[in-house]
Design a protein around this motif. Structure first.
Motif, PDB file in Angstrom:
ATOM      1  N   THR A   2      27.603  16.141  32.530  1.00  0.00           N
ATOM      2  CA  THR A   2      28.373  17.361  32.725  1.00  0.00           C
ATOM      3  C   THR A   2      29.501  17.378  31.706  1.00  0.00           C
ATOM      4  N   GLY A   3      29.669  18.509  31.035  1.00  0.00           N
ATOM      5  CA  GLY A   3      30.725  18.639  30.038  1.00  0.00           C
ATOM      6  C   GLY A   3      32.111  18.575  30.663  1.00  0.00           C
ATOM      7  N   ASP A   4      33.070  18.063  29.855  1.00  0.00           N
ATOM      8  CA  ASP A   4      34.461  18.005  30.330  1.00  0.00           C
ATOM      9  C   ASP A   4      35.408  18.737  29.388  1.00  0.00           C
ATOM     10  N   GLY A   5      34.869  19.397  28.360  1.00  0.00           N
ATOM     11  CA  GLY A   5      35.682  20.135  27.410  1.00  0.00           C
ATOM     12  C   GLY A   5      36.245  19.284  26.287  1.00  0.00           C
ATOM     13  N   ALA A   6      36.047  17.944  26.352  1.00  0.00           N
ATOM     14  CA  ALA A   6      36.595  17.064  25.320  1.00  0.00           C
ATOM     15  C   ALA A   6      35.546  16.135  24.711  1.00  0.00           C
ATOM     16  N   THR A   7      34.632  15.624  25.524  1.00  0.00           N
ATOM     17  CA  THR A   7      33.644  14.642  25.072  1.00  0.00           C
ATOM     18  C   THR A   7      32.531  15.320  24.284  1.00  0.00           C
ATOM     19  N   THR A   8      32.203  14.730  23.119  1.00  0.00           N
ATOM     20  CA  THR A   8      31.107  15.256  22.308  1.00  0.00           C
ATOM     21  C   THR A   8      29.919  14.295  22.270  1.00  0.00           C
ATOM     22  N   GLU A   9      30.158  12.993  22.504  1.00  0.00           N
ATOM     23  CA  GLU A   9      29.096  11.984  22.407  1.00  0.00           C
ATOM     24  C   GLU A   9      28.560  11.630  23.792  1.00  0.00           C
ATOM     25  N   PHE A  10      27.224  11.616  23.901  1.00  0.00           N
ATOM     26  CA  PHE A  10      26.575  11.317  25.169  1.00  0.00           C
ATOM     27  C   PHE A  10      25.398  10.382  24.936  1.00  0.00           C
ATOM     28  N   SER A  11      25.061   9.604  25.957  1.00  0.00           N
ATOM     29  CA  SER A  11      23.850   8.787  25.923  1.00  0.00           C
ATOM     30  C   SER A  11      23.261   8.769  27.328  1.00  0.00           C
ATOM     31  N   ALA A  12      21.969   8.569  27.392  1.00  0.00           N
ATOM     32  CA  ALA A  12      21.280   8.586  28.684  1.00  0.00           C
ATOM     33  C   ALA A  12      19.909   7.948  28.518  1.00  0.00           C
ATOM     34  N   THR A  13      19.264   7.691  29.647  1.00  0.00           N
ATOM     35  CA  THR A  13      17.881   7.230  29.664  1.00  0.00           C
ATOM     36  C   THR A  13      17.089   8.188  30.537  1.00  0.00           C
ATOM     37  N   LEU A  14      15.999   8.693  30.009  1.00  0.00           N
ATOM     38  CA  LEU A  14      15.187   9.660  30.733  1.00  0.00           C
ATOM     39  C   LEU A  14      14.466   8.998  31.905  1.00  0.00           C
ATOM     40  N   ALA A  15      14.220   9.764  32.953  1.00  0.00           N
ATOM     41  CA  ALA A  15      13.627   9.238  34.182  1.00  0.00           C
ATOM     42  C   ALA A  15      12.145   8.895  34.024  1.00  0.00           C
ATOM     43  N   ALA A  16      11.411   9.659  33.250  1.00  0.00           N
ATOM     44  CA  ALA A  16       9.965   9.454  33.100  1.00  0.00           C
ATOM     45  C   ALA A  16       9.659   9.028  31.658  1.00  0.00           C
ATOM     46  N   THR A  17       8.896   7.969  31.514  1.00  0.00           N
ATOM     47  CA  THR A  17       8.517   7.474  30.188  1.00  0.00           C
ATOM     48  C   THR A  17       7.072   7.016  30.231  1.00  0.00           C
ATOM     49  N   PRO A  18       6.440   6.805  29.072  1.00  0.00           N
ATOM     50  CA  PRO A  18       6.903   7.109  27.721  1.00  0.00           C
ATOM     51  C   PRO A  18       6.899   8.622  27.478  1.00  0.00           C
ATOM     52  N   VAL A  19       7.674   9.039  26.495  1.00  0.00           N
ATOM     53  CA  VAL A  19       7.873  10.460  26.244  1.00  0.00           C
ATOM     54  C   VAL A  19       7.097  10.886  24.992  1.00  0.00           C
ATOM     55  N   GLN A  20       6.470  12.035  25.080  1.00  0.00           N
ATOM     56  CA  GLN A  20       5.706  12.587  23.957  1.00  0.00           C
ATOM     57  C   GLN A  20       6.651  12.944  22.814  1.00  0.00           C
TER      58      GLN A  20
END
Length: 196
Positions: free
Chosen positions: A63-81
């Protein structure tokens, strides 16, 4: 001493996804206790086991906070096409280029790893406060189930690995049995499987 038992079976006919004589059909382990898989179901291979291909829409990443530009995450379903990832905050949209780069339409950039589902990306401008950052993607297209399988009764399946399949038999999701989109059909073709 005679031994009675069933080693396996092969069915070719109207209940099959393959076009007889025009497809390479292989056998693989199938995900256990996942219900009835209909013939023509698109499959993903994860950790050596075939399972339903997943079309994921609007998975929440942050969720955006108006200040942060960098994000990282891991997708729930893999492997991804590769080539199927789309990330958005409603203002900037990132697409994966098929070789691990995320390209934003407003100048943002990032990286993506299809096997692990890990991604990191930087928006050109910080998403506004409370903006939902979501991702849509497809798990890797690995084959098409040739004959229906009850995964509560069977540990293996026959699937089309390459060649021609009956287009009318193709399904995304064992329950919903949705018709594949044009994008999914293009990924299927890239895997060497052609719907006719």
């Amino acid at each position: 001493m005679p031994i009675n038992g069933k080693i396996g079976s092969l069915t070719v006919g109207s209940d099959c996804a393959q076009i007889p004589g025009k497809a390479i059909v292989r056998t693989a382990q199938i995900k256990a206790d996942d219900g009835l898989y209909p013939a023509g179901l698109l499959l993903t291979r994860k950790d050596g086991v075939m399972q339903q291909l997943q079309l994921v829409n609007a998975e929440a990443l942050a969720t955006g906070d108006g200040a942060t530009t960098e994000f990282s995450a891991t997708l729930a379903a893999t492997p991804v096409q590769p080539g199927s990832v789309v990330i958005s905050d409603g203002l900037e949209t990132f697409k994966d280029d098929g070789v691990g780069r995320l390209v934003g339409d407003q100048g943002g950039s990032g990286q993506f790893y299809n096997d692990s589902g890990k991604l990191s990306f930087t928006f050109n401008a910080a998403p506004v406060s409370n903006a939902s950052i979501t991702v849509s993607y497809l798990t890797t297209v690995s084959g098409v189930l040739d004959v229906a399988e009850d995964t509560t009764q069977s540990e293996a399946c026959e699937y089309v690995a390459r060649g021609l399949v009956q287009g009318v038999s193709l399904k995304v999701g064992a329950s919903s049995q949705a018709v594949p989109t044009e994008e999914i059909l293009l990924h299927l073709e890239a895997a060497g499987i052609f719907a006719v």
